[in-house]
Design a protein around this motif. Sequence first.
Motif, mmCIF file in Angstrom:
data_model
loop_
_atom_site.group_PDB
_atom_site.id
_atom_site.type_symbol
_atom_site.label_atom_id
_atom_site.label_comp_id
_atom_site.label_asym_id
_atom_site.label_seq_id
_atom_site.Cartn_x
_atom_site.Cartn_y
_atom_site.Cartn_z
ATOM 1 N N TYR A 24 -9.289 20.731 5.045
ATOM 2 C CA TYR A 24 -9.109 19.400 5.613
ATOM 3 C C TYR A 24 -9.196 18.346 4.506
ATOM 4 N N PHE A 25 -8.451 17.273 4.655
ATOM 5 C CA PHE A 25 -8.675 16.073 3.837
ATOM 6 C C PHE A 25 -9.845 15.325 4.476
ATOM 7 N N VAL A 26 -10.741 14.779 3.635
ATOM 8 C CA VAL A 26 -11.920 14.103 4.173
ATOM 9 C C VAL A 26 -12.253 12.850 3.360
ATOM 10 N N ARG A 37 -4.161 1.680 2.877
ATOM 11 C CA ARG A 37 -4.589 1.203 1.570
ATOM 12 C C ARG A 37 -4.347 2.296 0.529
ATOM 13 N N GLU A 38 -4.358 1.895 -0.731
ATOM 14 C CA GLU A 38 -4.138 2.846 -1.825
ATOM 15 C C GLU A 38 -5.250 3.891 -1.847
ATOM 16 N N VAL A 39 -4.859 5.135 -2.089
ATOM 17 C CA VAL A 39 -5.825 6.234 -2.184
ATOM 18 C C VAL A 39 -6.025 6.583 -3.657
ATOM 19 N N ASN A 40 -7.283 6.593 -4.084
ATOM 20 C CA ASN A 40 -7.589 6.950 -5.475
ATOM 21 C C ASN A 40 -8.143 8.358 -5.600
ATOM 22 N N ASP A 41 -8.856 8.818 -4.580
ATOM 23 C CA ASP A 41 -9.484 10.142 -4.636
ATOM 24 C C ASP A 41 -9.034 10.975 -3.447
ATOM 25 N N TRP A 42 -8.458 12.139 -3.747
ATOM 26 C CA TRP A 42 -7.977 13.039 -2.705
ATOM 27 C C TRP A 42 -8.976 14.192 -2.551
ATOM 28 N N ASP A 43 -9.990 13.990 -1.709
ATOM 29 C CA ASP A 43 -11.026 15.005 -1.526
ATOM 30 C C ASP A 43 -10.686 15.913 -0.346
ATOM 31 N N MET A 44 -11.051 17.182 -0.507
ATOM 32 C CA MET A 44 -10.813 18.164 0.547
ATOM 33 C C MET A 44 -12.093 18.948 0.804
ATOM 34 N N GLY A 67 -21.284 23.075 -4.052
ATOM 35 C CA GLY A 67 -20.074 23.713 -3.556
ATOM 36 C C GLY A 67 -18.793 22.978 -3.875
ATOM 37 N N THR A 68 -18.804 22.126 -4.894
ATOM 38 C CA THR A 68 -17.623 21.338 -5.236
ATOM 39 C C THR A 68 -16.898 21.934 -6.425
ATOM 40 N N VAL A 69 -15.629 22.269 -6.234
ATOM 41 C CA VAL A 69 -14.765 22.785 -7.297
ATOM 42 C C VAL A 69 -13.813 21.674 -7.715
ATOM 43 N N GLY A 70 -13.698 21.428 -9.007
ATOM 44 C CA GLY A 70 -12.775 20.425 -9.516
ATOM 45 C C GLY A 70 -11.469 21.062 -9.943
ATOM 46 N N VAL A 71 -10.363 20.555 -9.420
ATOM 47 C CA VAL A 71 -9.037 21.091 -9.754
ATOM 48 C C VAL A 71 -8.235 19.992 -10.456
ATOM 49 N N PRO A 72 -7.939 20.153 -11.744
ATOM 50 C CA PRO A 72 -7.158 19.136 -12.467
ATOM 51 C C PRO A 72 -5.723 19.081 -11.954
ATOM 52 N N VAL A 73 -5.171 17.871 -11.884
ATOM 53 C CA VAL A 73 -3.788 17.707 -11.460
ATOM 54 C C VAL A 73 -3.246 16.436 -12.112
ATOM 55 N N LEU A 75 -1.033 13.191 -11.694
ATOM 56 C CA LEU A 75 -0.398 12.297 -10.733
ATOM 57 C C LEU A 75 0.123 11.093 -11.487
ATOM 58 N N GLN A 76 1.430 10.873 -11.392
ATOM 59 C CA GLN A 76 2.066 9.755 -12.116
ATOM 60 C C GLN A 76 1.687 9.782 -13.593
ATOM 61 N N GLU A 77 1.756 10.989 -14.150
ATOM 62 C CA GLU A 77 1.520 11.234 -15.575
ATOM 63 C C GLU A 77 0.077 10.975 -16.009
ATOM 64 N N LYS A 78 -0.832 10.877 -15.044
ATOM 65 C CA LYS A 78 -2.244 10.716 -15.371
ATOM 66 C C LYS A 78 -3.024 11.911 -14.837
ATOM 67 N N LYS A 79 -3.922 12.419 -15.673
ATOM 68 C CA LYS A 79 -4.717 13.560 -15.255
ATOM 69 C C LYS A 79 -5.790 13.124 -14.286
ATOM 70 N N ARG A 80 -5.865 13.768 -13.137
ATOM 71 C CA ARG A 80 -6.891 13.474 -12.129
ATOM 72 C C ARG A 80 -7.592 14.782 -11.777
ATOM 73 N N VAL A 81 -8.742 14.662 -11.164
ATOM 74 C CA VAL A 81 -9.475 15.836 -10.701
ATOM 75 C C VAL A 81 -9.629 15.736 -9.190
ATOM 76 N N ILE A 82 -9.135 16.758 -8.488
ATOM 77 C CA ILE A 82 -9.261 16.830 -7.039
ATOM 78 C C ILE A 82 -10.504 17.646 -6.715
ATOM 79 N N GLU A 83 -11.387 17.087 -5.904
ATOM 80 C CA GLU A 83 -12.621 17.784 -5.557
ATOM 81 C C GLU A 83 -12.459 18.522 -4.234
#
Length: 457
Positions: A24-26, A37-44, A67-73, A75-83
């Motif tokens: 789920y997205f949360v 509104r703009e989303v900065n953090d895509w947590d699941m 229990g949090t795993v960080g997945v690099p991705v 987005l728009q040529e910027k490295k982000r971490v999805i938790e």
Amino acid sequence: MINAIPPEILSIYETLQTAGFSVYFVGGCVRNMLLKREVNDWDMTTSATPQETVKLFQDCFYNNTFGTVGVPVFLQEKKRVIEITTFRTEQHYADNRHPQNVRWGTSIEEDLERRDFTINAIALHIQNREEKLIDPFHGQKDLENKIIRSVGNPNKRFKEDALRLMRAIRFATALSFTIEENTWKALQEDAKLLQNISTERIREELLKILASDYPYEGIMMLRNANLLQSIIPELLEGIGISQERPGRHHTEDVFTHNVLSLKFCPSKDPIVRFATLIHDIGKPRVASSDTNGLVIFYNHEVIGAQFAYEITNRLHFSKKDREKIVKLIRWHMFSVDEHITDAAVRRFIRRIGVDTVKDIIDLRIGDRLGSGIPEERAESWRLKLFKDRVEKELQPAPFSINDLAIDGNDVMKELNMKPGRRIGELLQKLFEEVDEDMSKNTKAYLLQRVKEIEVTQ
């Protein structure tokens, strides 16, 4: 809502789903999508354990007990971490911040129950591009009514994690929401718990409040919630310290003037806004009376700069930000007299720094408006003239020692000297002289002048 989710993020979501796990997205991403509104953090959050999640993604990392795993991705040529966090429940928060017991949960409802506010306790499930919202605490209704409400018992929520005290105000400020009555009452009751939170976390929440569209309202809520005394107690010393003098525009006490200056500061930079908020923080310590019995604040900018250093050091600001804040406060009383020389303007630019000139002028504008000056007079004619002169000196760049018509090699050759500190001292004397009269910046004049200086020493 699915159309607002970047393909790179959906790919991560679908990887977990294809592997047979619930996901789920949360949190903030769901809240902001609902608010458009703009989303900065895509947590699941997912039914997969951290070990199971790690097996599905390359270059991910897991180094915590939550229990949090960080997945690099990218987005728009910027490295982000999805938790990505495993469903969990938490118990026994001995330090008002970290749970002593973390247990993997079995359902999304159980996971949402541990979250802070109803507007952050909404989950989005996507299956075959069909969307379903899970909202057991009626967060959507609170979003519609613009309300910040705790999940369950507010006293329990704040005692679990005292940083939520500031987060409630940050969300209210950023979203222009109202804090629900029971949540506000509990916030005031538990305000002292903030002392158990690290200053780094407090600083980050404070800067987010200052970066919002309503920083003044945020600071006033911190004060009314009894939180400000745990963050910047020095600011409260200005309450009741009058600044009134006949013929002067100050009508409010020092505290009110500081927060109103923040309100009217045109800068969007939270560091500049912070400097504006505390720019007169030294006044209560130096308040005295002149021969007529009227209040004066001699050298308040010097004492204020010392306070600023202590405060920013206590809140663990970066060295760069600390130095900028201290500099802005130390020199915020700069003169804009129309009779000052061009050399004085150049010295001002060098003292403040090219990158900080606009910031200190923004602080001055906030200072004027926060003193009761009408908005149409935010910039006096002297300040406008001064800004024009500063802009002129910035084109193409402020005059520096490197712009002299001679350099160290010329000096050594002319005086038959070897390299050493004396060469730099001579160049500095030449620079100071030329800075007062730019017409002297010729090779012939400077070579003659350096010989004269050396002979007289």
